[in-house]
Scaffold this motif. Sequence first.
Motif, PDB file in Angstrom:
ATOM      1  N   ILE A 206      11.165   4.151   3.996  1.00 40.18           N
ATOM      2  CA  ILE A 206       9.755   4.250   4.318  1.00 40.18           C
ATOM      3  C   ILE A 206       9.043   4.936   3.155  1.00 40.18           C
ATOM      4  O   ILE A 206       7.728   4.375   2.878  1.00 40.18           O
ATOM      5  N   ALA A 207       9.626   5.880   2.400  1.00 32.74           N
ATOM      6  CA  ALA A 207       9.005   6.299   1.350  1.00 32.74           C
ATOM      7  C   ALA A 207       8.524   5.283   0.185  1.00 32.74           C
ATOM      8  O   ALA A 207       7.688   5.258  -0.361  1.00 32.74           O
ATOM      9  N   MET A 208       9.664   4.378  -0.190  1.00 40.30           N
ATOM     10  CA  MET A 208       9.474   3.285  -1.091  1.00 40.30           C
ATOM     11  C   MET A 208       8.508   2.491  -0.732  1.00 40.30           C
ATOM     12  O   MET A 208       7.473   1.903  -1.381  1.00 40.30           O
ATOM     13  N   ASN A 209       8.464   2.019   0.566  1.00 45.74           N
ATOM     14  CA  ASN A 209       7.488   1.139   1.195  1.00 45.74           C
ATOM     15  C   ASN A 209       5.761   1.641   1.108  1.00 45.74           C
ATOM     16  O   ASN A 209       5.203   1.111   0.866  1.00 45.74           O
ATOM     17  N   LEU A 210       5.927   3.080   1.361  1.00 46.03           N
ATOM     18  CA  LEU A 210       4.737   3.546   1.251  1.00 46.03           C
ATOM     19  C   LEU A 210       4.032   3.548  -0.250  1.00 46.03           C
ATOM     20  O   LEU A 210       2.826   3.082  -0.543  1.00 46.03           O
ATOM     21  N   VAL A 211       4.761   3.990  -1.192  1.00 47.82           N
ATOM     22  CA  VAL A 211       4.411   3.992  -2.525  1.00 47.82           C
ATOM     23  C   VAL A 211       3.916   2.543  -3.120  1.00 47.82           C
ATOM     24  O   VAL A 211       3.039   2.369  -3.818  1.00 47.82           O
ATOM     25  N   LEU A 212       4.982   1.743  -2.944  1.00 50.34           N
ATOM     26  CA  LEU A 212       4.821   0.667  -3.315  1.00 50.34           C
ATOM     27  C   LEU A 212       3.618  -0.415  -2.561  1.00 50.34           C
ATOM     28  O   LEU A 212       2.575  -1.037  -3.315  1.00 50.34           O
ATOM     29  N   SER A 213       3.328  -0.278  -1.635  1.00 44.94           N
ATOM     30  CA  SER A 213       2.213  -0.575  -0.677  1.00 44.94           C
ATOM     31  C   SER A 213       0.819   0.034  -1.337  1.00 44.94           C
ATOM     32  O   SER A 213       0.049  -0.666  -1.443  1.00 44.94           O
ATOM     33  N   THR A 214       1.005   1.373  -1.617  1.00 47.89           N
ATOM     34  CA  THR A 214      -0.123   2.001  -1.980  1.00 47.89           C
ATOM     35  C   THR A 214      -0.498   1.363  -3.415  1.00 47.89           C
ATOM     36  O   THR A 214      -1.730   0.859  -3.707  1.00 47.89           O
ATOM     37  N   LEU A 215       0.600   1.034  -4.139  1.00 51.29           N
ATOM     38  CA  LEU A 215       0.301   0.687  -5.839  1.00 51.29           C
ATOM     39  C   LEU A 215      -0.089  -0.811  -5.421  1.00 51.29           C
ATOM     40  O   LEU A 215      -1.393  -1.253  -6.258  1.00 51.29           O
ATOM     41  N   PHE A 216       0.200  -1.544  -4.671  1.00 55.81           N
ATOM     42  CA  PHE A 216      -0.034  -2.996  -4.504  1.00 55.81           C
ATOM     43  C   PHE A 216      -1.449  -2.958  -3.989  1.00 55.81           C
ATOM     44  O   PHE A 216      -2.452  -4.061  -4.520  1.00 55.81           O
ATOM     45  N   SER A 217      -1.876  -2.241  -2.973  1.00 60.11           N
ATOM     46  CA  SER A 217      -3.109  -2.297  -2.389  1.00 60.11           C
ATOM     47  C   SER A 217      -4.205  -1.807  -3.425  1.00 60.11           C
ATOM     48  O   SER A 217      -5.550  -2.126  -3.390  1.00 60.11           O
ATOM     49  N   THR A 218      -3.949  -0.758  -4.317  1.00 57.92           N
ATOM     50  CA  THR A 218      -4.566  -0.236  -5.337  1.00 57.92           C
ATOM     51  C   THR A 218      -5.346  -1.326  -6.176  1.00 57.92           C
ATOM     52  O   THR A 218      -6.339  -1.858  -6.716  1.00 57.92           O
ATOM     53  N   VAL A 219      -4.090  -2.210  -6.689  1.00 60.58           N
ATOM     54  CA  VAL A 219      -4.482  -3.339  -7.559  1.00 60.58           C
ATOM     55  C   VAL A 219      -5.143  -4.472  -7.019  1.00 60.58           C
ATOM     56  O   VAL A 219      -6.142  -5.009  -7.478  1.00 60.58           O
TER      57      VAL A 219
END
Length: 59
Positions: free
Chosen positions: A11-24
């Motif tokens: 869940i933590a990895m999903n949150l971090v990667l989702s945030t990075l992807f969404s920012t880009v």
Amino acid sequence: MASDGDPRVLIAMNLVLSTLFSTVVVWGLSYAEMASLSVENVVGMTLVVFLVTYLIVLR
């Protein structure tokens, strides 16, 4: 014996990667003048990507 790992890490990895992807993605849309780069847009996109990924991968 196989282990699926700790779901909190997933869940933590999903949150971090989702945030990075969404920012880009939001930055790219802002660059193309299709959306504004704002915290609200990034958070909204992050929630959508996080939930879709969670439903597909973890369920």
